[in-house]
Design a protein around this motif. Sequence first.
Motif, PDB file in Angstrom:
ATOM      1  N   ALA A  82       0.824  -1.212   0.000  1.00 32.96           N
ATOM      2  CA  ALA A  82       0.000   0.000   0.000  1.00 32.96           C
ATOM      3  C   ALA A  82       0.857   1.261   0.000  1.00 32.96           C
ATOM      4  O   ALA A  82       0.507   2.261  -0.626  1.00 32.96           O
ATOM      5  CB  ALA A  82      -0.912  -0.015   1.228  1.00 32.96           C
ATOM      6  N   GLN A  83       2.002   1.226   0.676  1.00 32.99           N
ATOM      7  CA  GLN A  83       2.835   2.419   0.811  1.00 32.99           C
ATOM      8  C   GLN A  83       3.806   2.605  -0.344  1.00 32.99           C
ATOM      9  O   GLN A  83       4.001   3.723  -0.829  1.00 32.99           O
ATOM     10  CB  GLN A  83       3.620   2.350   2.126  1.00 32.99           C
ATOM     11  N   HIS A  84       4.403   1.499  -0.806  1.00 29.77           N
ATOM     12  CA  HIS A  84       5.464   1.599  -1.813  1.00 29.77           C
ATOM     13  C   HIS A  84       5.084   1.014  -3.168  1.00 29.77           C
ATOM     14  O   HIS A  84       5.836   1.172  -4.135  1.00 29.77           O
ATOM     15  CB  HIS A  84       6.737   0.897  -1.320  1.00 29.77           C
ATOM     16  N   GLY A  85       3.950   0.323  -3.266  1.00 29.84           N
ATOM     17  CA  GLY A  85       3.530  -0.255  -4.536  1.00 29.84           C
ATOM     18  C   GLY A  85       4.037  -1.666  -4.724  1.00 29.84           C
ATOM     19  O   GLY A  85       5.008  -2.100  -4.093  1.00 29.84           O
ATOM     20  N   THR A  93     -14.354  -3.807  -1.498  1.00 29.32           N
ATOM     21  CA  THR A  93     -12.920  -3.538  -1.590  1.00 29.32           C
ATOM     22  C   THR A  93     -12.510  -2.604  -0.468  1.00 29.32           C
ATOM     23  O   THR A  93     -13.052  -1.504  -0.335  1.00 29.32           O
ATOM     24  CB  THR A  93     -12.556  -2.902  -2.947  1.00 29.32           C
ATOM     25  N   ALA A  94     -11.555  -3.041   0.348  1.00 26.11           N
ATOM     26  CA  ALA A  94     -11.101  -2.225   1.468  1.00 26.11           C
ATOM     27  C   ALA A  94     -10.195  -1.111   0.963  1.00 26.11           C
ATOM     28  O   ALA A  94      -9.541  -1.232  -0.076  1.00 26.11           O
ATOM     29  CB  ALA A  94     -10.351  -3.080   2.485  1.00 26.11           C
ATOM     30  N   GLU A  95     -10.141  -0.034   1.713  1.00 27.51           N
ATOM     31  CA  GLU A  95      -9.293   1.098   1.348  1.00 27.51           C
ATOM     32  C   GLU A  95      -7.827   0.711   1.508  1.00 27.51           C
ATOM     33  O   GLU A  95      -7.423   0.144   2.520  1.00 27.51           O
ATOM     34  CB  GLU A  95      -9.612   2.293   2.250  1.00 27.51           C
ATOM     35  N   ALA A  96      -7.015   0.991   0.494  1.00 25.00           N
ATOM     36  CA  ALA A  96      -5.603   0.619   0.516  1.00 25.00           C
ATOM     37  C   ALA A  96      -4.865   1.365   1.619  1.00 25.00           C
ATOM     38  O   ALA A  96      -5.106   2.543   1.859  1.00 25.00           O
ATOM     39  CB  ALA A  96      -4.952   0.930  -0.837  1.00 25.00           C
ATOM     40  N   GLY A  97      -3.962   0.642   2.291  1.00 26.17           N
ATOM     41  CA  GLY A  97      -3.131   1.257   3.314  1.00 26.17           C
ATOM     42  C   GLY A  97      -3.776   1.374   4.670  1.00 26.17           C
ATOM     43  O   GLY A  97      -3.128   1.804   5.623  1.00 26.17           O
ATOM     44  N   GLY A 135      17.499   5.737  -3.778  1.00 29.54           N
ATOM     45  CA  GLY A 135      16.485   6.434  -2.995  1.00 29.54           C
ATOM     46  C   GLY A 135      15.448   5.471  -2.439  1.00 29.54           C
ATOM     47  O   GLY A 135      15.104   5.520  -1.254  1.00 29.54           O
ATOM     48  N   ALA A 136      14.977   4.572  -3.311  1.00 31.16           N
ATOM     49  CA  ALA A 136      13.995   3.577  -2.868  1.00 31.16           C
ATOM     50  C   ALA A 136      14.620   2.590  -1.908  1.00 31.16           C
ATOM     51  O   ALA A 136      13.977   2.125  -0.966  1.00 31.16           O
ATOM     52  CB  ALA A 136      13.423   2.847  -4.080  1.00 31.16           C
TER      53      ALA A 136
END
Length: 549
Positions: free
Chosen positions: A95-98, A156-160, A249-250
């Motif tokens: 959810a945070q980084h894809g 569908t739940a909210e991502a993150g 960076g990632a």
Amino acid sequence: MISALSRGISRFVPRRADYSALPRSWRRDVLAGLTVGVVALPLALAFGISSGVGAAAGLITAIVAGLVAAVFGGSHVQVSGPTGAMAVVLAPIVAQHGVGSIALVTVLAGVIVVVAGIAGLGRAVTFIPWPVIEGFTLGIAAIIFLQQVPAAFGVTAEAGQRTLPAAYGVVAQVVGNGDWSSAAKTVGVVAFVALVMIRLPRLHPGIPASLIAVIAATLLVTAFGLSLATIGELPSQLPGPVLPEVDLGALRTLVGAAVAIAALSAIESLLSARVAATMSPTGPYDPDRELLGQGLASVASGVFGGMPATGAIARTAVNVRAGALTRVSAIVHSLVLLAVVYLATGPVSAIPLSALAGVLMVTSFRMISAATVRQIIRSTRSDALTFVVTATVTVCFDLIEAVEIGIVVAAVFAIRSVARRSSVVREELPGPHRPGDERIALLRLDGAMFFAAAERISAAIVDAEHPHVAVVIIRMSQLGMLDATGAHTLSEITRQLEARGITVIIKGVQPEHRDLLANVGVFDSLRHHNHLMDTLDEAIAHARSHVAA
């Protein structure tokens, strides 16, 4: 030196002895592998979906990681792949980084676990208390169940969003709107799958209930023409290996996630291997080699587009109960799943997500042992509190933090218990009383003299209520544990007593404590080097000579 290095490396290399039982057990191993492969298919798909990485990634992980861990791991019967605990950790990372970040995180975590294995950290899992392990398991089971609530209601739940608020929000939304037209279908599928999984094993324990439940639910949904969300398209072949792109960076932002995943992978894999060793007649496992194998499995999984892998307790238990004795069973399990990729992706892609949600909900309940929970709750208040705190932190906050906090809580209670058992006992001098004996204090140190008990022991020894005492004999032969704080406190006690004109004699210093006492200065604080005695008779005779003088 070269020979020692060679022996060290040979520990981690697959060898012929790994398959020594194969000539007499290959039929049982193949049958066990087929059984585990059938059981693992719906779980691999479900855990891949619940993690947010996708069903294909779950399937790839079970194939690639399962094969690599079977060959290089330290257990003969361990089965590895995607697990519920790992899915719980991965969901917020996705959810945070894809999804694109998972390959890099998986490889990084695998490398960390490999290094841990080579460094010999495999035994560290023995320091995790039982209530922490069970609290962690209970928390994981609760999260797995809560994660499936949106799919069970067709929402569908909210991502993150955290698991507990997300599940509550879905239930509130469905109940508040009162629109059960679509939710009734998915809830019905979940209930059907749960019923089949619960009832079928009662007919015969060897029946792959989860697979039959998923197949039956898929056929019913198709027959009645119900429009429900399905797994969707799956790859019809195993993708080629691709190294993940490294963006500095990632990389900096993902190192923390990789460390958390590596810690979870190591803990869960070693726990699973330990359980398998108690269930199987194949003998003990090598914890360091197990870490190496699991680390390599995660690296390989990441390269092929999968997710981090760990030893799977449920699948390993099925493997052992099916009669597996060598690694061939886990290898066959991976080959069965590989055959599904090349031969059956069409039918598999039609499986409803709600059917997999039902599989995971039942699985979450089976992870919990009511008898174990009762045993912990009834054991001691400290263990019960450790169990509850670990489970609560797991559900409400973070998995790795839950283990860390649980260990800290257990350690605090253990230190408190040891400190309470540490004491100073004033004894009567043996034999008939002699004039002046009332001026000799014979003190025995029991238990442990360490940082948590040192001050209390000091107060008991430096007793201002007996000003007539001229000699203090400190017996240390019954002292089980001594640390630097305790030794320093003993040195300060000796200096205080000597400053008040009281002679201190130390008797019965154990060999393992001698160097520490010398380095901290306890012996230097004595008035004379002859005041260090080995026997009680010698110490009492010397004390009486001081009193007489």
